[in-house]
Design a protein around this motif. Structure first.
Motif, mmCIF file in Angstrom:
data_model
loop_
_atom_site.group_PDB
_atom_site.id
_atom_site.type_symbol
_atom_site.label_atom_id
_atom_site.label_comp_id
_atom_site.label_asym_id
_atom_site.label_seq_id
_atom_site.Cartn_x
_atom_site.Cartn_y
_atom_site.Cartn_z
ATOM 1 N N ASP A 773 79.379 40.820 100.039
ATOM 2 C CA ASP A 773 78.318 39.862 100.385
ATOM 3 C C ASP A 773 77.802 39.096 99.167
ATOM 4 N N PRO A 774 77.483 39.754 98.059
ATOM 5 C CA PRO A 774 77.035 38.982 96.892
ATOM 6 C C PRO A 774 78.080 37.975 96.398
ATOM 7 N N LEU A 775 79.362 38.334 96.450
ATOM 8 C CA LEU A 775 80.410 37.472 95.903
ATOM 9 C C LEU A 775 80.828 36.360 96.854
ATOM 10 N N PHE A 776 80.977 36.681 98.124
ATOM 11 C CA PHE A 776 81.582 35.736 99.060
ATOM 12 C C PHE A 776 80.597 35.118 100.049
ATOM 13 N N LYS A 777 79.332 35.567 100.001
ATOM 14 C CA LYS A 777 78.451 35.141 101.080
ATOM 15 C C LYS A 777 77.092 34.659 100.579
ATOM 16 N N THR A 778 76.239 35.579 100.126
ATOM 17 C CA THR A 778 74.826 35.242 99.932
ATOM 18 C C THR A 778 74.351 35.297 98.491
ATOM 19 N N GLY A 779 75.113 35.949 97.627
ATOM 20 C CA GLY A 779 74.594 36.172 96.280
ATOM 21 C C GLY A 779 73.624 37.331 96.210
ATOM 22 N N ASP A 780 73.533 38.097 97.286
ATOM 23 C CA ASP A 780 72.624 39.249 97.332
ATOM 24 C C ASP A 780 73.279 40.345 98.160
ATOM 25 N N TYR A 781 72.705 41.549 98.065
ATOM 26 C CA TYR A 781 73.230 42.674 98.827
ATOM 27 C C TYR A 781 72.985 42.460 100.324
ATOM 28 N N PRO A 782 73.762 43.129 101.185
ATOM 29 C CA PRO A 782 73.623 42.919 102.634
ATOM 30 C C PRO A 782 72.205 43.230 103.127
ATOM 31 N N THR A 783 71.708 42.374 103.994
ATOM 32 C CA THR A 783 70.384 42.610 104.579
ATOM 33 C C THR A 783 70.354 43.931 105.327
ATOM 34 N N THR A 784 71.447 44.238 106.032
ATOM 35 C CA THR A 784 71.523 45.497 106.778
ATOM 36 C C THR A 784 71.334 46.687 105.854
ATOM 37 N N MET A 785 71.931 46.612 104.689
ATOM 38 C CA MET A 785 71.850 47.712 103.730
ATOM 39 C C MET A 785 70.429 47.869 103.191
ATOM 40 N N ARG A 786 69.817 46.752 102.834
ATOM 41 C CA ARG A 786 68.436 46.808 102.318
ATOM 42 C C ARG A 786 67.479 47.354 103.380
ATOM 43 N N GLU A 787 67.615 46.851 104.606
ATOM 44 C CA GLU A 787 66.690 47.264 105.663
ATOM 45 C C GLU A 787 66.861 48.731 106.024
ATOM 46 N N TYR A 788 68.108 49.216 106.024
ATOM 47 C CA TYR A 788 68.319 50.615 106.402
ATOM 48 C C TYR A 788 67.738 51.553 105.343
ATOM 49 N N ILE A 789 67.940 51.214 104.072
ATOM 50 C CA ILE A 789 67.376 52.046 103.001
ATOM 51 C C ILE A 789 65.849 52.010 103.048
ATOM 52 N N ALA A 790 65.284 50.823 103.312
ATOM 53 C CA ALA A 790 63.818 50.712 103.406
ATOM 54 C C ALA A 790 63.293 51.548 104.565
ATOM 55 N N SER A 791 64.031 51.560 105.674
ATOM 56 C CA SER A 791 63.615 52.362 106.832
ATOM 57 C C SER A 791 63.602 53.848 106.490
ATOM 58 N N LYS A 792 64.594 54.300 105.759
ATOM 59 C CA LYS A 792 64.617 55.712 105.363
ATOM 60 C C LYS A 792 63.484 56.026 104.388
ATOM 61 N N ASN A 793 63.163 55.052 103.527
ATOM 62 C CA ASN A 793 62.034 55.252 102.609
ATOM 63 C C ASN A 793 60.727 55.437 103.367
ATOM 64 N N ARG A 794 60.539 54.616 104.399
ATOM 65 C CA ARG A 794 59.290 54.700 105.183
ATOM 66 C C ARG A 794 59.170 56.032 105.896
ATOM 67 N N ARG A 795 60.297 56.621 106.275
ATOM 68 C CA ARG A 795 60.272 57.903 106.983
ATOM 69 C C ARG A 795 60.298 59.084 106.025
ATOM 70 N N GLY A 796 60.287 58.807 104.741
ATOM 71 C CA GLY A 796 60.262 59.872 103.752
ATOM 72 C C GLY A 796 61.587 60.592 103.593
ATOM 73 N N LEU A 797 62.679 59.954 104.008
ATOM 74 C CA LEU A 797 64.002 60.577 103.928
ATOM 75 C C LEU A 797 64.753 60.204 102.668
ATOM 76 N N SER A 798 64.250 59.209 101.931
ATOM 77 C CA SER A 798 64.936 58.752 100.731
ATOM 78 C C SER A 798 63.946 58.010 99.837
ATOM 79 N N SER A 799 64.254 58.011 98.550
ATOM 80 C CA SER A 799 63.466 57.201 97.613
ATOM 81 C C SER A 799 64.361 56.184 96.913
ATOM 82 N N SER A 800 65.480 55.850 97.553
ATOM 83 C CA SER A 800 66.446 54.918 96.981
ATOM 84 C C SER A 800 65.889 53.500 96.973
ATOM 85 N N ALA A 801 66.415 52.696 96.040
ATOM 86 C CA ALA A 801 66.026 51.290 95.959
ATOM 87 C C ALA A 801 67.186 50.475 95.400
#
Length: 1042
Positions: A773-801
């Protein structure tokens, strides 16, 4: 997924006894282990004495030395079952009926066994209550669409004290209602008379099946059932799996009545069960078959066993003994000659004897071979007659053994399936794979082995009581909450799957479309990939660079001795002086490739990690590899950085400085790439900056943030290198640059569960889109990936960023690739599994499953070519009409010569790539097979062994010569083919130039030496002729003067 209880190989548990000890030992009280060992006592002595068996079952273990793993008879079979194939499900009365003391039902030995041996089981609540919820069972049958329903009659529900006198009215009503409902639905009932729930009164009064009186009592009970239900029942089973009744009921004590330790009782029970069945068969045959027109048999169960060494006759004999002592114990008297197998009679002096009249009475008392193959035949492992061999779940092989032993009887599989843990509800994914495996083995047995299987019973319809496992496992196609009041039947995934199989009558939907004819374009890049190419530090052939003269002591120590004081002329080192380059070129010419992909060794080029110390010898070596290949028409694709799990591939100072977690490594990589472009770029048109950066998460895995930070730096490093090339080198060198992503396809492990579909897409987002995605599409990481990690952060299942790109970085990264390069090897089956923790793998929430029905390699890479095509279309859908190079595709194959698995794999995967190119319009520019040579002590991916011996898979060159799969009698569209052939001849001359020069010199010397005697002779003759002439003239002159 392979079940844990049968995954390992059982150990050797041989115990030796003398003949006298053997006859005495059975009388002693035995533990479970001792009982098991007594079955196989003194086996070596016996097996050496046995010269043969009643059937030919041993032949099943003989292995064909030319066996091919890709033979059509071994691959998953896409076909249908015979027309009117019998599809059904089964249940056991005690397992599902419940109501153990309701409406006049008497207690059974299992009711008593639960109270005395399984005290933690609540028999009143933990039940499916089929006796109460009959309509719900019928609805479940309607849902699946079966053609028959196998159920058993509860003997104590019909006759509480076991004596066939006046039947219990409520029990009689229940079975009449069930049979009438089945007939109304056009579902054939198959009725089992005895499925282990013996009336307790008979056990207490007679001692159960140890008493021969049970033969007549059972016959009276059967007679009543024939009279009462026979007008609606055409298939009868007398006893379900008598082996387990005798072995676990009276030997190990795991089943009711829970007796153990008396081996004589075990075989007495088995003897009485055979006689009881025989008597009932004759009763039905004589008194009921003429007008009811039905069939009757006994369900026999078994395991399967494979020898440790198929070529070892002793191991084969042990396997035969194992099968004979379980299945043959009952099958040989009934389906064979009326007597026990010879091997058992010689092994066990305590085995009861059949009289000649009894043999005649027993022989042939089955109208078909009813067979059970399920977990009860395999559990517990320590009670099985394994004979030190390997337990296997190969149903097809058992069916073949039955065919060979008993003359190819008609077979009805009366019980088959596996189990799940009790916490599994409707999502029983592993059960689908087990069912798929078993069913396809049955189909192969029918279509390939010509075995007469006419029906199949999936076990079981409902979750219920699982004997000595009680309620700790589940086997139903329908989930039942035992603690609920209404006991709703909820279809599991396996129910949906079985329903689909029945509707299609087999396996009709191949994932892959039929093979097609067609060719790739003439400028298609046919290549082969090698990993890091280790450079030679100096020429391997020093004869042209060493100025010294040597003398060979041929008759003494045979060593070369330098002649001091003599110096010869030398010449500069040439590329052909490197032996490794010669070997590579020879292999590449044999492969007929147009491209060769290899990786440079960063640490060898720049040992310090910076430009302060450049190893020019290493760069010269790589330049030689490239230039010599170009002379042969082989273009390079050069990878700058090729890390692996075992070797990160960084110069030592960079590695000690934190590797890719340190931004300085990014700058160092840019400098290194610039040097390579400067020194080699005039010869290289295709560059790969980094191989599989998306797999470095396996190395930087201390925390997820380490993984994401390293990946971020890798992307920045690649983008900087791409822009460096684009601005400084592309105008003159006119090459292309990208990075190569590991790109395996993902499929939902369970297609009936929505979360599995989401998990499959999420895997692709985290694995591929993370970099694409960063190379061929948007210049940024996939929205799906960011949102899923953020969702796990909100539920206290991960502290990834995930790191953030600056605006400048985003602009720099976007579009920093000239083509999409992918390494594809297999397709993964994934399921959703929520995980807690701050690691990259945990953030994805996916779990992998192995489909045991798939052809796979020694490292368990599944051969699924259609996944490659799906991947290519997914890339086109997500990233547009980008040029695509398949930069690595291959599989490991253990064979050192005839690597048939690899040949099959390559042909099928190239075929799918062709479909993607011609049908799906994917812009595939090249295909690179992986890999050129294999490495010692590693999975064998190479076309050549580590000592450069070619394998049969080099026939990959046929695909290259044909540019794919041309139609028959079609001529090549590419004129380059002829030119390439001519070039190969020229290349041979170039490659062998030193040898040819030496040959010419040697031949010229021989000619000169051969001509020298004649030349000298002619000159001598002329000399003497001239001398004679002079003498004649002198004499003539003297005469004139005189």
């Amino acid at each position: 997924m392979k079940p844990g209880c049968a995954a390992g190989s059982p150990g050797n548990e041989w115990i030796f006894f003398s003949a006298d000890e053997r006859n005495i030992h059975y009388r002693k009280t035995m533990s479970n282990g001792a009982l098991q060992r007594s079955v196989i006592l003194s086996a070596f002595i016996l097996l050496q004495a046995v010269t043969g068996f009643s059937g030919d079952g041993r032949a099943i273990w003989s292995k064909n030395p030319n066996f091919s793993p890709v033979n059509a008879s071994q691959l998953f079979l896409y076909d249908t079952f015979p027309k009117n194939f019998f599809w059904g499900v089964g249940t056991g009365a005690f397992q599902v009926e419940g109501s153990w003391k309701k409406d006049g039902k008497g207690p059974s030995i299992w009711d008593h066994f639960i109270h005395t041996h399984l005290k933690n089981v609540n028999i009143t609540n933990d039940s499916s209550d089929s006796y109460i919820f009959l309509e719900k069972d019928l609805s479940a049958l309607d849902f699946i669409g079966v053609s028959f329903y196998q159920f058993s009659i509860s003997w104590p529900r019909l006759f509480p004290d076991g004596i066939a006198a006046v039947a219990n009215a409520k029990g009689l009503q229940y079975y009449n209602t069930l049979l009438d409902a089945l007939v109304l639905r056009n579902i054939e009932p198959i009725v089992t008379l005895y499925h282990w729930d013996l009336p307790l009164a008979l056990q207490e009064k007679y001692g159960g099946w140890k008493n021969e009186s049970m033969v007549d009592i059972f016959n009276d009970y059967a007679t009543y059932c024939f009279q009462t239900f026979g007008d609606r029942v055409k298939y009868w089973i007398t006893i379900h799996n008598p082996y387990l009744v005798a072995w676990h009921g009276y030997g190990t004590g795991l089943h009711a009545p829970g007796e153990k330790g008396n081996l004589a009782a075990v075989y007495t029970v088995g003897h009485n069960l055979i006689k009881a069945h025989s008597k009932v068969w004759h009763n039905y045959n004589r008194n009921f078959r003429p007008h009811q027109k039905g069939w009757l048999s006994i369900t026999l169960g078994s395991h399967w066993i494979e020898p440790n060494r198929s070529e070892n006759m002793m191991d084969v004999l042990k396997c035969q003994q194992s099968m004979v002592s379980v299945l043959g114990w009952f099958a040989t008297p009934i389906h064979g000659d009326g007597d026990y197998p010879e091997i058992m009679k010689k092994l066990f002096s305590i085995l009861p004897l059949f009289s000649e009249a009894e043999k005649e009475e027993v022989r042939g008392t089955a109208d078909f071979f009813a067979f059970s193959f399920g977990p009860n035949n395999f559990k517990p492992l320590n009670t099985m007659a394994k004979m030190g061999q390997n337990v296997s779940l190969n149903l097809r092989q058992v069916l073949k053994w039955i065919k060979l032993e008993y003359g190819n009887p008609r077979i009805l599989i009366m019980e088959n399936g596996w189990f799940t843990d009790s916490y599994v509800k409707t999502e029983d994914t592993t059960a689908i794979y087990m069912m798929k495996n078993f069913l396809n083995q049955v189909l192969q047995a029918i279509r390939v082995d010509e075995i007469q299987v006419f029906g199949y019973t999936a076990w079981s319809l409902l979750d219920g009581f699982e004997w000595h496992d009680a309620y700790t496992t589940r086997r139903g196609l329908f989930y039942v909450d035992f603690n609920s009041k209404e006991k709703e039947r909820k279809p599991k995934s396996s129910a949906h799957y079985y329903k689909q199989i029945i509707q299609e009558n087999g396996f009709t939907l191949e994932e892959s479309t039929p093979d097609m004819q067609g060719q790739f374009p003439c400028d298609f890049s046919w290549g082969i990939t090698e990993s890091v190419l280790k450079p030679e530090s100096m020429a391997s052939s020093p004869q042209f660079t060493d100025p010294h003269l040597y003398v060979w002591n041929a008759t003494g120590n045979r060593l070369l001795h330098r002649v001091e004081g003599v110096r010869l002329k030398t010449r500069p080192v040439q590329c052909t002086d490197f032996v490794s380059i010669k070997k590579q070129l020879e292999m590449l010419v044999r492969m007929k490739v147009t491209h060769y992909r290899f990786a440079l060794d960063w640490a060898s080029v720049l040992p310090t990690g910076n430009l302060s110390e450049v190893n020019q010898q290493v760069l010269r070596y790589y330049r030689c590899v490239i230039s010599e290949g170009l002379k042969l028409g082989i273009s390079p694709m050069v990878t700058l950085y090729y890390p692996t799990h075992a070797h990160l591939g960084l110069p030592t100072p960079l590695l000690h400085g934190g590797g890719w977690l340190n931004p300085w490594t990014v700058k160092a990589f840019q400098d290194y790439a610039g040097l390579c472009f400067q020194e080699l770029g005039d010869l290289v048109k295709l560059w790969i900056t980094i191989n599989e950066p998306n797999r470095l998460s396996d190395i930087y895995n201390r925390t997820s943030n380490d993984s994401y930070r390293a990946a971020h730096n890798l992307l920045i490093a690649h983008a900087l290198v791409w822009h460096l090339y684009d601005q400084q080198y592309r105008p003159s060198q006119r090459g292309a640059v990208s990075l190569s992503l590991h790109s395996d396809w993902a499929e939902p492990a369970n297609p009936y569960v929505d979360s599995h579909w989401k998990a499959a897409e999420r895997f692709l987002q985290f694995e591929i889109a993370w970099f694409a995605d960063p190379l061929f599409k948007t210049g940024d990481y996939p929205t799906t990936m960011r949102e899923y990690i953020a969702s796990k952060n909100r539920r206290g299942l991960s502290s990834s960023a995930l790191p953030r790109f600056t605006e400048d970085e985003s602009r720099m990264v976007k579009g920093a690739a000239d083509f999409y390069a992918l390494n594809h090897f297999t397709t993964r089956f994934v399921m959703h599994e929520q995980q807690n923790g701050s690691r990259y793998d945990s953030d994805r929430d996916v779990q992998f499953l192995q489909d045991i029905t798939r052809l796979s390699s020694p490292t368990r890479l599944a051969v699924m070519p259609w996944g490659e095509r799906k991947l290519l279309t997914w890339i086109r859908k997500n990233y547009g009409d980008v040029d695509i190079y398949i930069t690595a595709n291959g599989i490991d194959d253990q064979s050192l010569e005839n690597d048939q698995l690899r040949k099959y794999y390559l042909e099928k995967y190239v075929q799918e790539a062709l479909k993607a190119y011609l049908i799906d319009k994917v812009k595939i520019k090249g295909y690179f097979a992986f890999k050129l040579t294999e490495e010692k002590s590693k999975p064998r991916f190479g076309f050549f062994t580590s000592d450069f011996k070619a394998k049969s898979s080099i026939l990959y060159n046929h695909l290259i010569s044909s540019s794919g799969f041309p139609a028959e009698n079609s001529s090549s569209r590419c004129t380059q083919t002829q030119g390439k052939a001519e070039c190969v001849a020229c290349s041979f001359l170039l490659q062998k130039k030193p040898l040819i020069f030496f040959g010419v010199c040697f031949f010229s010397t021989l000619v000169l030496l051969f001509q020298s005697p004649f030349t000298f002779s002619e000159r001598e003759e002329k000399f003497w002729k001239a001398k004679n002439l002079q003498n004649i003239l002198k004499q003539g002159h003297k005469r004139v003067l005189s």
